[in-house]
Structure formats: C-alpha cells, structure tokens
Design a protein around this motif. Structure first.
Motif, PDB file in Angstrom:
ATOM      1  N   ILE A 136     -17.236 -91.098 -38.972  1.00 14.37           N
ATOM      2  CA  ILE A 136     -15.912 -91.626 -39.276  1.00 14.37           C
ATOM      3  C   ILE A 136     -15.511 -91.168 -40.668  1.00 14.37           C
ATOM      4  O   ILE A 136     -16.270 -91.298 -41.620  1.00 14.37           O
ATOM      5  CB  ILE A 136     -15.924 -93.160 -39.205  1.00 14.37           C
ATOM      6  CG1 ILE A 136     -16.287 -93.598 -37.797  1.00 14.37           C
ATOM      7  CG2 ILE A 136     -14.578 -93.716 -39.629  1.00 14.37           C
ATOM      8  CD1 ILE A 136     -16.505 -95.079 -37.663  1.00 14.37           C
ATOM      9  N   GLU A 137     -14.295 -90.627 -40.770  1.00 17.63           N
ATOM     10  CA  GLU A 137     -13.743 -90.256 -42.070  1.00 17.63           C
ATOM     11  C   GLU A 137     -12.768 -91.340 -42.504  1.00 17.63           C
ATOM     12  O   GLU A 137     -11.955 -91.811 -41.720  1.00 17.63           O
ATOM     13  CB  GLU A 137     -12.994 -88.926 -41.989  1.00 17.63           C
ATOM     14  CG  GLU A 137     -13.868 -87.720 -42.030  1.00 17.63           C
ATOM     15  CD  GLU A 137     -13.070 -86.440 -42.172  1.00 17.63           C
ATOM     16  OE1 GLU A 137     -11.833 -86.481 -42.142  1.00 17.63           O
ATOM     17  OE2 GLU A 137     -13.702 -85.397 -42.318  1.00 17.63           O
ATOM     18  N   VAL A 138     -12.847 -91.728 -43.745  1.00 18.26           N
ATOM     19  CA  VAL A 138     -11.953 -92.748 -44.293  1.00 18.26           C
ATOM     20  C   VAL A 138     -10.989 -92.057 -45.240  1.00 18.26           C
ATOM     21  O   VAL A 138     -11.389 -91.232 -46.052  1.00 18.26           O
ATOM     22  CB  VAL A 138     -12.771 -93.823 -45.044  1.00 18.26           C
ATOM     23  CG1 VAL A 138     -11.856 -94.864 -45.640  1.00 18.26           C
ATOM     24  CG2 VAL A 138     -13.780 -94.463 -44.116  1.00 18.26           C
ATOM     25  N   THR A 139      -9.722 -92.393 -45.137  1.00 18.25           N
ATOM     26  CA  THR A 139      -8.717 -91.843 -46.034  1.00 18.25           C
ATOM     27  C   THR A 139      -8.267 -92.941 -46.987  1.00 18.25           C
ATOM     28  O   THR A 139      -7.774 -93.982 -46.558  1.00 18.25           O
ATOM     29  CB  THR A 139      -7.508 -91.311 -45.248  1.00 18.25           C
ATOM     30  OG1 THR A 139      -7.975 -90.346 -44.303  1.00 18.25           O
ATOM     31  CG2 THR A 139      -6.499 -90.661 -46.164  1.00 18.25           C
ATOM     32  N   VAL A 140      -8.455 -92.710 -48.288  1.00 22.07           N
ATOM     33  CA  VAL A 140      -8.055 -93.670 -49.305  1.00 22.07           C
ATOM     34  C   VAL A 140      -7.170 -92.947 -50.296  1.00 22.07           C
ATOM     35  O   VAL A 140      -7.599 -91.998 -50.946  1.00 22.07           O
ATOM     36  CB  VAL A 140      -9.287 -94.273 -50.025  1.00 22.07           C
ATOM     37  CG1 VAL A 140      -8.851 -95.230 -51.121  1.00 22.07           C
ATOM     38  CG2 VAL A 140     -10.197 -94.965 -49.040  1.00 22.07           C
ATOM     39  N   GLY A 141      -5.950 -93.380 -50.397  1.00 21.72           N
ATOM     40  CA  GLY A 141      -5.023 -92.780 -51.346  1.00 21.72           C
ATOM     41  C   GLY A 141      -4.770 -91.310 -51.083  1.00 21.72           C
ATOM     42  O   GLY A 141      -4.544 -90.551 -52.007  1.00 21.72           O
ATOM     43  N   GLY A 142      -4.841 -90.876 -49.843  1.00 19.39           N
ATOM     44  CA  GLY A 142      -4.589 -89.489 -49.492  1.00 19.39           C
ATOM     45  C   GLY A 142      -5.813 -88.591 -49.554  1.00 19.39           C
ATOM     46  O   GLY A 142      -5.738 -87.422 -49.230  1.00 19.39           O
ATOM     47  N   TYR A 143      -6.956 -89.117 -49.992  1.00 19.92           N
ATOM     48  CA  TYR A 143      -8.182 -88.332 -50.068  1.00 19.92           C
ATOM     49  C   TYR A 143      -9.111 -88.727 -48.921  1.00 19.92           C
ATOM     50  O   TYR A 143      -9.365 -89.908 -48.708  1.00 19.92           O
ATOM     51  CB  TYR A 143      -8.902 -88.557 -51.400  1.00 19.92           C
ATOM     52  CG  TYR A 143      -8.125 -88.070 -52.582  1.00 19.92           C
ATOM     53  CD1 TYR A 143      -8.082 -86.720 -52.899  1.00 19.92           C
ATOM     54  CD2 TYR A 143      -7.423 -88.958 -53.384  1.00 19.92           C
ATOM     55  CE1 TYR A 143      -7.357 -86.266 -53.978  1.00 19.92           C
ATOM     56  CE2 TYR A 143      -6.694 -88.511 -54.475  1.00 19.92           C
ATOM     57  CZ  TYR A 143      -6.670 -87.167 -54.763  1.00 19.92           C
ATOM     58  OH  TYR A 143      -5.952 -86.722 -55.833  1.00 19.92           O
ATOM     59  N   LYS A 144      -9.622 -87.726 -48.200  1.00 14.79           N
ATOM     60  CA  LYS A 144     -10.537 -87.998 -47.104  1.00 14.79           C
ATOM     61  C   LYS A 144     -11.963 -88.099 -47.636  1.00 14.79           C
ATOM     62  O   LYS A 144     -12.393 -87.279 -48.446  1.00 14.79           O
ATOM     63  CB  LYS A 144     -10.469 -86.891 -46.050  1.00 14.79           C
ATOM     64  CG  LYS A 144      -9.197 -86.896 -45.262  1.00 14.79           C
ATOM     65  CD  LYS A 144      -9.255 -85.865 -44.169  1.00 14.79           C
ATOM     66  CE  LYS A 144      -7.977 -85.906 -43.351  1.00 14.79           C
ATOM     67  NZ  LYS A 144      -8.012 -84.928 -42.265  1.00 14.79           N
ATOM     68  N   THR A 145     -12.693 -89.092 -47.165  1.00 15.27           N
ATOM     69  CA  THR A 145     -14.075 -89.304 -47.553  1.00 15.27           C
ATOM     70  C   THR A 145     -14.938 -89.326 -46.302  1.00 15.27           C
ATOM     71  O   THR A 145     -14.909 -90.304 -45.559  1.00 15.27           O
ATOM     72  CB  THR A 145     -14.224 -90.631 -48.318  1.00 15.27           C
ATOM     73  OG1 THR A 145     -13.315 -90.643 -49.394  1.00 15.27           O
ATOM     74  CG2 THR A 145     -15.631 -90.796 -48.832  1.00 15.27           C
ATOM     75  N   PRO A 146     -15.705 -88.259 -46.037  1.00 12.34           N
ATOM     76  CA  PRO A 146     -16.555 -88.257 -44.841  1.00 12.34           C
ATOM     77  C   PRO A 146     -17.809 -89.095 -45.056  1.00 12.34           C
ATOM     78  O   PRO A 146     -18.206 -89.381 -46.187  1.00 12.34           O
ATOM     79  CB  PRO A 146     -16.904 -86.788 -44.654  1.00 12.34           C
ATOM     80  CG  PRO A 146     -16.789 -86.201 -46.016  1.00 12.34           C
ATOM     81  CD  PRO A 146     -15.730 -86.982 -46.737  1.00 12.34           C
ATOM     82  N   ASP A 147     -18.426 -89.491 -43.962  1.00 10.18           N
ATOM     83  CA  ASP A 147     -19.680 -90.234 -43.993  1.00 10.18           C
ATOM     84  C   ASP A 147     -20.822 -89.227 -44.079  1.00 10.18           C
ATOM     85  O   ASP A 147     -21.231 -88.646 -43.083  1.00 10.18           O
ATOM     86  CB  ASP A 147     -19.809 -91.095 -42.738  1.00 10.18           C
ATOM     87  CG  ASP A 147     -21.053 -91.955 -42.741  1.00 10.18           C
ATOM     88  OD1 ASP A 147     -21.771 -91.942 -43.760  1.00 10.18           O
ATOM     89  OD2 ASP A 147     -21.296 -92.641 -41.736  1.00 10.18           O
ATOM     90  N   TYR A 148     -21.319 -88.982 -45.285  1.00  8.94           N
ATOM     91  CA  TYR A 148     -22.331 -87.948 -45.489  1.00  8.94           C
ATOM     92  C   TYR A 148     -23.662 -88.302 -44.823  1.00  8.94           C
ATOM     93  O   TYR A 148     -24.396 -87.419 -44.399  1.00  8.94           O
ATOM     94  CB  TYR A 148     -22.531 -87.675 -46.980  1.00  8.94           C
ATOM     95  CG  TYR A 148     -21.340 -86.973 -47.595  1.00  8.94           C
ATOM     96  CD1 TYR A 148     -21.026 -85.671 -47.232  1.00  8.94           C
ATOM     97  CD2 TYR A 148     -20.525 -87.615 -48.500  1.00  8.94           C
ATOM     98  CE1 TYR A 148     -19.936 -85.026 -47.768  1.00  8.94           C
ATOM     99  CE2 TYR A 148     -19.427 -86.971 -49.045  1.00  8.94           C
ATOM    100  CZ  TYR A 148     -19.144 -85.685 -48.678  1.00  8.94           C
ATOM    101  OH  TYR A 148     -18.067 -85.043 -49.207  1.00  8.94           O
ATOM    102  N   ASN A 149     -23.998 -89.582 -44.744  1.00 12.56           N
ATOM    103  CA  ASN A 149     -25.241 -89.970 -44.060  1.00 12.56           C
ATOM    104  C   ASN A 149     -25.174 -89.588 -42.586  1.00 12.56           C
ATOM    105  O   ASN A 149     -26.142 -89.080 -42.022  1.00 12.56           O
ATOM    106  CB  ASN A 149     -25.491 -91.468 -44.208  1.00 12.56           C
ATOM    107  CG  ASN A 149     -25.880 -91.845 -45.610  1.00 12.56           C
ATOM    108  OD1 ASN A 149     -26.479 -91.053 -46.322  1.00 12.56           O
ATOM    109  ND2 ASN A 149     -25.536 -93.053 -46.017  1.00 12.56           N
ATOM    110  N   CYS A 150     -24.032 -89.811 -41.964  1.00 17.31           N
ATOM    111  CA  CYS A 150     -23.869 -89.461 -40.556  1.00 17.31           C
ATOM    112  C   CYS A 150     -23.923 -87.941 -40.375  1.00 17.31           C
ATOM    113  O   CYS A 150     -24.572 -87.448 -39.454  1.00 17.31           O
ATOM    114  CB  CYS A 150     -22.549 -90.016 -40.037  1.00 17.31           C
ATOM    115  SG  CYS A 150     -22.227 -89.652 -38.313  1.00 17.31           S
ATOM    116  N   LEU A 151     -23.270 -87.209 -41.256  1.00 17.11           N
ATOM    117  CA  LEU A 151     -23.287 -85.747 -41.158  1.00 17.11           C
ATOM    118  C   LEU A 151     -24.700 -85.213 -41.362  1.00 17.11           C
ATOM    119  O   LEU A 151     -25.121 -84.265 -40.692  1.00 17.11           O
ATOM    120  CB  LEU A 151     -22.332 -85.138 -42.187  1.00 17.11           C
ATOM    121  CG  LEU A 151     -20.848 -85.430 -41.954  1.00 17.11           C
ATOM    122  CD1 LEU A 151     -20.033 -84.935 -43.132  1.00 17.11           C
ATOM    123  CD2 LEU A 151     -20.371 -84.802 -40.668  1.00 17.11           C
ATOM    124  N   SER A 152     -25.472 -85.818 -42.255  1.00 15.88           N
ATOM    125  CA  SER A 152     -26.852 -85.394 -42.476  1.00 15.88           C
ATOM    126  C   SER A 152     -27.700 -85.641 -41.238  1.00 15.88           C
ATOM    127  O   SER A 152     -28.541 -84.817 -40.881  1.00 15.88           O
ATOM    128  CB  SER A 152     -27.448 -86.140 -43.665  1.00 15.88           C
ATOM    129  OG  SER A 152     -26.772 -85.786 -44.838  1.00 15.88           O
TER     130      SER A 152
END
Length: 108
Positions: A29-45
């Motif tokens: 799940i990617e979270v968008t806060v203030g226009g910036y996307k933050t991916p879940d790095y633990n999940c991607l790893s």
C-alpha cells in the motif's frame, strides 16, 4: 443465526491470513501525504526477497566475499602495484627516486 455469524467470522479470519491467497505476492500500500507518495518499504523488501534464486545468489555473494588473501588482487589488500606507482611517480618512474612534480609558482 449464531451459527451463521460464527461461520462468517471464521471465513473472515481465513481470508485475512497471509498465506490464504496462495502464492501471490502481498499487495503493498502506498500512502500519499501532502502530495508525496510513501511506499511500504518493508512490504517491497518481502516481495523482493521471495525469489526462488535468492538463496543461491546470497550464497554466491557470500562466497565472493570470502576469497582467500593469497588470491585477492594486490590493490584490494593495500599493496602497491606497478600501475599505481607509475601514476604516483609520473614520468620519472624507473629513472629517479624523486616523483615528478609541477614547478612551484615562484620558480618562473
């Protein structure tokens, strides 16, 4: 009715279990806060670490790191090589013990 609710609760638990969906990779799940996307790095790893060849690649990398000292390149263990000494000495390599240096600004 109570039996139906217990069955639905059990089904919900089975659907929520991580391995219940088969061999598919977990959805990150990617979270968008203030226009910036933050991916879940633990999940991607976790997704990147589930490759079938990962164990073989990790073993090859470990073997490459454990090369005996007598088989390593001289410059990787801090020894001088003729090429490095030639760069350091300049055009005086093999003809003088003093390295080549440009003239000082006051010598003109």
């Amino acid at each position: 009715m109570k039996q139906w609710m217990n069955m639905m609760a059990g089904l919900g638990l089975v659907m929520a279990l991580p391995g219940a969906q088969g061999e598919e990779a977990p959805v990150c799940i990617e979270v968008t806060v203030g226009g910036y996307k933050t991916p879940d790095y633990n999940c991607l790893s976790r997704q990147m670490g589930n490759a079938p060849q990962a164990a073989k690649a990790a073993q090859r990398a470990q073997d490459a790191m454990n090369v005996p000292v007598n088989e390593r390149a001289p410059n990787s263990i801090g020894l001088a090589t003729p090429a490095a000494t030639g760069v350091r000495m300049g055009n005086t390599f093999g003809t003088s013990v003093k390295p080549q240096r440009p003239p000082t600004p006051g010598d003109n």
